[in-house]
Design a protein around this motif. Structure first.
Motif, short mmCIF file in Angstrom:
data_model
loop_
_atom_site.label_atom_id
_atom_site.label_comp_id
_atom_site.label_asym_id
_atom_site.label_seq_id
_atom_site.Cartn_x
_atom_site.Cartn_y
_atom_site.Cartn_z
N LEU A 1 0.21 -8.31 60.15
CA LEU A 1 0.41 -7.95 61.55
C LEU A 1 0.30 -9.18 62.46
CD1 LEU A 1 -1.62 -4.62 61.67
CD2 LEU A 1 0.84 -4.85 62.08
N GLY B 1 1.63 -1.18 66.79
CA GLY B 1 1.83 -1.11 65.34
C GLY B 1 0.53 -0.96 64.57
N THR C 1 3.17 -5.17 71.29
CA THR C 1 3.91 -4.45 70.24
C THR C 1 3.06 -4.35 68.97
OG1 THR C 1 5.01 -6.52 69.63
CG2 THR C 1 6.21 -5.04 71.07
N THR C 2 2.34 -5.40 68.65
CA THR C 2 1.48 -5.38 67.46
C THR C 2 0.29 -4.46 67.67
OG1 THR C 2 2.16 -7.64 66.97
CG2 THR C 2 0.22 -6.81 65.82
#
Length: 396
Positions: free
Chosen positions: A307, A144, A140-141
């Motif tokens: 992050l 992002g 997910t990061t």
């Protein structure tokens, strides 16, 4: 008299104090290094690596010291300038070669393998799923970070912080985005050290009191044969599917096989003690030396720190949420708190699961149950690293 004044002026102009006056960022980095040293020594937050990293940071930010020459490593070809390193490099340049060439992290994994007991994972294979779910933070990061404008290799290096595994983060970053190594290493080890602070609020927010009070049955006893076969079978299956995971998974399983076989006690002790201690010093100091104020102070570093925290939180949440699903499927036989141990901060994450669970129910003894997802997380982060390197190595 004039000669004396000229000498004093010359010394003053070439001193580190003048460098700090020209770039106050050095002073800020020295203060940050001292704070990290305080956390390592007084608070004992991951001291084995945080202390040498912090001291390397201190050395890198003493102006005009030239402890390391990153221009020898960040070349257009992507390969180190070995001629310059050998002819003009100093101690830190030599030590950093072990990071750049991907030598130190696998050797750290070898040592970790000699100290790891896969018994809880073998006894409860379902916990492998919790270790896999905790890798949610990595991917997910990654998405992002790409959304914020980082390149694919840079985003992968930032995302791997979510695995809560410092050597893996260093290995991936040294392969894909070496210019980000300092910031990513500091973020990774800082968040690993803060596991007991970061995880409990997330665990409590995502579970009910009733779920946190679930008492799990005692694990079955695992035979010696199973413990010997496990690292062999894991190596064959994982490395055939994902060859890029061989350096980390292979060394982890080799170390574990040396431990469980019982026939190489001498080299098992060397790998888990002397060798690992030496590599830890080399790795920590050389990584710390990459955190110069010239490259550390920018918006990119702030994004990496933010992050990294997001990755770690998502990883914890992923494990806990799958734990809730398993609790529902098994009709209350799995305590979802053990899912938080799916990040590979061994054994700290498992201890946090135990501590939170026992606070809710004094009859709760979750440590051994949490060690299953915890060691699964070590394997999971190594596999995730292999996937990212396989996907993005050609993009550099």
């Amino acid at each position: 008299m004039q000669g004396f004044l000229d000498a004093v002026t010359g010394i003053a102009s070439e001193s580190g104090f003048m460098g700090i006056f020209q770039n106050p960022g050095y002073l800020i980095m020295i203060i940050i290094a001292c704070v990290l040293l305080y956390l390592a020594i007084v608070k004992q937050f991951e001291p084995l690596l945080l202390l040498p990293i912090a001291f390397g940071m201190l050395l890198a930010n003493l102006p005009f010291g030239d402890i390391i020459h990153m221009e020898f490593f960040l070349t257009e070809s992507g390969h180190p300038d070995f001629v310059s390193v050998l002819n003009e490099g100093g101690l830190a340049d030599m030590l950093y070669l072990g990071v750049k060439l991907g030598i130190y992290p696998p050797l750290i994994f070898l040592g970790i393998g000699t100290m790891t007991d896969f018994g809880p994972l073998i006894s409860n294979p379902k916990s492998l799923l919790l270790g896999a779910a905790a890798q949610l933070g990595i991917f997910t990061t990654y998405i992002g970070a790409k959304f914020l404008g980082f390149t694919g290799p840079e985003a992968a290096s930032i995302g791997i912080i979510g695995g809560a595994d410092g050597p893996t983060a260093i290995f991936v970053t040294s392969q894909l985005a070496p210019h980000l190594l300092g910031a990513i290493a500091v973020a990774a080890y800082s968040y690993m050290a803060l596991v007991p602070i970061i995880q409990p609020p997330i665990m409590k927010a995502l579970t009910t009191k009733k779920e946190r009070q679930v008492v799990m049955k005692q694990l079955r006893t695992v035979s010696k044969t199973e413990k010997i076969l496990f690292p062999i079978i894991c190596t064959i299956i994982i490395c055939l599917i994902l060859p890029t995971a061989v350096p980390l998974v292979g060394m982890l399983m080799l170390g574990n096989l040396m431990k469980e076989s019982g026939v190489v006690d001498r080299i098992n002790k060397t790998a888990g003690n002397e060798l690992m201690n030496i590599i830890t010093i080399f790795l920590g100091v050389s990584v710390g030396c990459t955190t110069s104020a010239d490259t550390f102070f920018n918006l990119q570093t702030a994004y990496i720190i933010a992050l990294g925290l997001l990755a770690f939180c998502f990883g914890t949440a992923g494990g806990v949420l799958l734990g809730r699903v398993m609790c529902w499927v098994t009709k209350g036989q799995v305590n979802p708190l053990i899912g938080s141990a799916g990040v590979s901060a061994v054994p700290m994450a498992a201890r946090v699961s135990q501590k939170v669970g026992q606070k809710e129910n004094p009859q709760n003894f979750l440590l051994m149950h949490a060690m299953g997802p915890n060691v699964a997380g070590v394997i999971g982060s190594a596999v995730a690293a292999g996937i990212l390197i396989n996907m993005l190595k050609g993009c550099i």
